[in-house]
Motif scaffolding. Structure first.
Motif, PDB file in Angstrom:
ATOM      1  N   ASN A 207       0.832  -1.203   0.000  1.00  0.00           N
ATOM      2  CA  ASN A 207       0.000   0.000   0.000  1.00  0.00           C
ATOM      3  C   ASN A 207       0.875   1.266   0.000  1.00  0.00           C
ATOM      4  OD1 ASN A 207      -1.939   1.974   0.390  1.00  0.00           O
ATOM      5  ND2 ASN A 207      -3.110   0.752   1.861  1.00  0.00           N
ATOM      6  N   PRO A 208       0.784   2.102  -1.034  1.00  0.00           N
ATOM      7  CA  PRO A 208       1.618   3.301  -1.064  1.00  0.00           C
ATOM      8  C   PRO A 208       1.076   4.444  -0.207  1.00  0.00           C
ATOM      9  CG  PRO A 208       0.266   3.229  -3.026  1.00  0.00           C
ATOM     10  CD  PRO A 208      -0.020   1.961  -2.259  1.00  0.00           C
ATOM     11  N   ILE A 209      -0.187   4.345   0.226  1.00  0.00           N
ATOM     12  CA  ILE A 209      -0.800   5.475   0.920  1.00  0.00           C
ATOM     13  C   ILE A 209      -0.122   5.785   2.258  1.00  0.00           C
ATOM     14  CG2 ILE A 209      -2.935   6.327   1.977  1.00  0.00           C
ATOM     15  CD1 ILE A 209      -4.480   4.903  -0.206  1.00  0.00           C
ATOM     16  N   PRO A 210       0.148   4.808   3.131  1.00  0.00           N
ATOM     17  CA  PRO A 210       0.834   5.150   4.388  1.00  0.00           C
ATOM     18  C   PRO A 210       2.205   5.789   4.167  1.00  0.00           C
ATOM     19  CG  PRO A 210      -0.136   2.965   4.527  1.00  0.00           C
ATOM     20  CD  PRO A 210      -0.232   3.383   3.092  1.00  0.00           C
ATOM     21  N   LYS A 211       2.907   5.358   3.143  1.00  0.00           N
ATOM     22  CA  LYS A 211       4.214   5.937   2.848  1.00  0.00           C
ATOM     23  C   LYS A 211       4.074   7.408   2.459  1.00  0.00           C
ATOM     24  CE  LYS A 211       5.858   1.457   1.063  1.00  0.00           C
ATOM     25  NZ  LYS A 211       4.617   0.711   1.313  1.00  0.00           N
ATOM     26  N   LEU A 215       5.281  10.876   4.539  1.00  0.00           N
ATOM     27  CA  LEU A 215       6.093  11.919   3.912  1.00  0.00           C
ATOM     28  C   LEU A 215       5.389  13.270   3.977  1.00  0.00           C
ATOM     29  CD1 LEU A 215       8.674  12.589   2.300  1.00  0.00           C
ATOM     30  CD2 LEU A 215       7.307  12.297   0.236  1.00  0.00           C
ATOM     31  N   ILE A 216       4.095  13.288   3.703  1.00  0.00           N
ATOM     32  CA  ILE A 216       3.335  14.531   3.787  1.00  0.00           C
ATOM     33  C   ILE A 216       3.442  15.125   5.183  1.00  0.00           C
ATOM     34  CG2 ILE A 216       0.996  15.496   3.772  1.00  0.00           C
ATOM     35  CD1 ILE A 216       0.390  13.566   1.444  1.00  0.00           C
ATOM     36  N   ARG A 258       0.930  16.662  -5.097  1.00  0.00           N
ATOM     37  CA  ARG A 258       1.613  17.856  -5.582  1.00  0.00           C
ATOM     38  C   ARG A 258       1.772  18.837  -4.441  1.00  0.00           C
ATOM     39  NH1 ARG A 258      -1.612  19.013 -11.287  1.00  0.00           N
ATOM     40  NH2 ARG A 258      -0.793  17.211 -12.432  1.00  0.00           N
ATOM     41  N   PHE A 259       2.873  19.550  -4.451  1.00  0.00           N
ATOM     42  CA  PHE A 259       3.063  20.599  -3.453  1.00  0.00           C
ATOM     43  C   PHE A 259       3.961  21.678  -4.014  1.00  0.00           C
ATOM     44  CE2 PHE A 259       6.247  17.345  -2.635  1.00  0.00           C
ATOM     45  CZ  PHE A 259       7.414  18.036  -2.359  1.00  0.00           C
ATOM     46  N   ASN A 260       3.912  22.824  -3.356  1.00  0.00           N
ATOM     47  CA  ASN A 260       4.695  23.985  -3.775  1.00  0.00           C
ATOM     48  C   ASN A 260       5.450  24.548  -2.585  1.00  0.00           C
ATOM     49  OD1 ASN A 260       4.689  27.247  -4.007  1.00  0.00           O
ATOM     50  ND2 ASN A 260       4.993  26.333  -6.022  1.00  0.00           N
ATOM     51  N   ILE A 261       6.681  24.965  -2.839  1.00  0.00           N
ATOM     52  CA  ILE A 261       7.487  25.640  -1.820  1.00  0.00           C
ATOM     53  C   ILE A 261       7.711  27.076  -2.265  1.00  0.00           C
ATOM     54  CG2 ILE A 261       9.711  25.725  -0.639  1.00  0.00           C
ATOM     55  CD1 ILE A 261       9.940  22.733  -0.911  1.00  0.00           C
ATOM     56  N   ARG A 262       7.334  28.031  -1.415  1.00  0.00           N
ATOM     57  CA  ARG A 262       7.663  29.444  -1.636  1.00  0.00           C
ATOM     58  C   ARG A 262       8.802  29.785  -0.670  1.00  0.00           C
ATOM     59  NH1 ARG A 262       4.104  32.060  -5.382  1.00  0.00           N
ATOM     60  NH2 ARG A 262       3.183  30.246  -6.417  1.00  0.00           N
ATOM     61  N   TYR A 263       9.935  30.169  -1.246  1.00  0.00           N
ATOM     62  CA  TYR A 263      11.144  30.247  -0.438  1.00  0.00           C
ATOM     63  C   TYR A 263      11.814  31.611  -0.518  1.00  0.00           C
ATOM     64  CZ  TYR A 263      13.680  29.371  -4.851  1.00  0.00           C
ATOM     65  OH  TYR A 263      14.177  29.444  -6.128  1.00  0.00           O
TER      66      TYR A 263
END
Length: 387
Positions: A207-211, A215-216, A258-263
């Motif tokens: 199951n990839p969901i717990p991984k 990470l999230i 998907r995620f975004n980093i504003r740095y």
């Protein structure tokens, strides 16, 4: 100001220049600038998989210092026409406001600095070079616009000493904010592979969901930095999570996010990508699975340090409006992210309270004061010789 920028802005708004369509807006502006003595170049750029974009570069003067005003005449779609108080491209006036798509973002600034520049030329109050870099591709993919115009300018000896972008930076009243930098933007597509299986036999599946969930949690809680004198702390925000699984009795074989980093300037794209890859590697060690990443660098973080150039703009704003502007690096990205590779750049323009909204508008008094600020900057620039 001798010339009222309102008629030019009305003409520009009446051109329905939704990205990437020029719709006559550049024709209108070019005619105005040519009549003021500017040499104009129309620059059409192309790239595979993207629409052609028409751009305008106008310059007067051959010597330094060279001050450039940059902006865009393309606008976002108006949305439902019936929600507008008047047609969005009619340039409708009511209660001291001019309504229309692009009034604030950013045909208002374009009209204001074009009339300010024309007046300065007519008065002979500027000894150097003035230019305008106007694109039709800021609200779109930004591939065939400012970035390519800048490359053309460099090839042809037109790189300015300083640049002002007319983005709508004011928050509550005209002149309260200028942008002297912007955060960087990194976008990530993340996937973790597993093995599909029946929920009654989880030991026969992976199951990839717990991984992905772990990470999230790690990344969402990660403290990148404390910010610095000009920037808030770096932030990370997840925008989608998907397993593409419509069945309640199937363990999916793949999970994506998907995620975004504003740095800020405490980081580079490389340091941030390394942090994310390290987090993925640690989860792989703990839980197994294989993470893959695709990264898009939308913009680098940058800062124009306060100095004589910023001082000229601050003084002009205060003289015209009585407001002492705040120096800010907040908000999203703009075409300043391209310009900063060629010269120091800052952003100043009208209120941003109605941009991209129905009934977008600009106060007519603010428009006239904005033109006055730009004129004061032009008049002071050559004498101050900003660093």
């Amino acid at each position: 100001m001798d010339t009222d920028p309102l008629p030019l802005l009305e003409d520009l708004i009446r051109c329905p220049s939704v990205t990437p369509t020029e719709a006559g807006a550049l024709d209108c502006l070019e005619a105005y600038l040519r009549s003021a003595g500017f040499h104009c170049e129309r620059l059409v750029f192309s790239d595979k998989g993207t629409p052609d974009v028409d751009n305008l570069f106008a310059r007067i003067g051959k010597s330094g210092p060279h001050l450039c005003f940059a902006g865009h005449i393309d606008v976002v779609p108006p949305g439902r026409l019936e929600d507008w108080a008047a047609p969005p491209f009619a340039a409708f006036q009511a209660d001291g406001f001019l309504y229309g798509r692009g009034a604030a973002d950013m045909k208002g600034s374009v009209a204001a600095f074009a009339t300010a520049a024309a007046d300065a030329v007519k008065a002979g109050s500027f000894t150097g070079s003035l230019s305008l870099l106007i694109t039709g591709d800021e609200e779109g993919p930004a591939i065939n616009g400012t970035a390519k115009v800048l490359a053309w300018m460099k090839e042809n000896g037109h790189v300015p000493d300083h640049c002002i972008v007319g983005e709508p930076t004011s928050a509550e009243k005209l002149g309260d904010t200028i942008k002297i930098g912007r955060r960087g933007s990194l976008s990530f597509d993340l996937a973790v592979a597993g093995m599909q299986g029946h929920v009654a036999y989880p030991h026969k599946a992976d199951n990839p969901i717990p991984k992905l969930a772990r990470l999230i949690d790690r990344l969402a809680a990660y403290k990148f930095d404390d910010g610095n004198d000009h920037f808030d702390p770096t932030t990370l925000a997840f925008t989608t999570i998907d397993v593409g699984n419509p069945a309640g009795n199937v363990i999916p074989g793949r999970a994506q996010a998907r995620f975004n980093i504003r740095y800020n300037t405490e980081h580079t794209p490389d340091t941030l990508i390394a942090i994310v890859r390290d987090a993925c590697a640690r989860i792989e060690e703990e839980l197994g699975g294989t993470f893959t990443l695709d990264v898009v660098n939308g913009a680098d973080a940058f800062i124009t340090e306060p100095g004589a150039f910023v001082g000229v703009v601050l003084d002009a704003i205060e003289a015209e409006t009585g407001v002492h502007a705040k120096l800010s690096t907040s908000g999203g990205t703009s075409d300043a992210r391209f310009i900063k590779d060629y010269c120091p750049v800052l952003e100043f323009g009208p209120l941003n309270t109605t941009i991209h909204q129905v009934n977008e508008r600009i106060a007519i008094a603010d428009l006239r004061h904005l033109a006055g600020v730009y004129r004061a900057i032009i008049d002071a620039y050559a004498g101050r010789k900003p660093a």
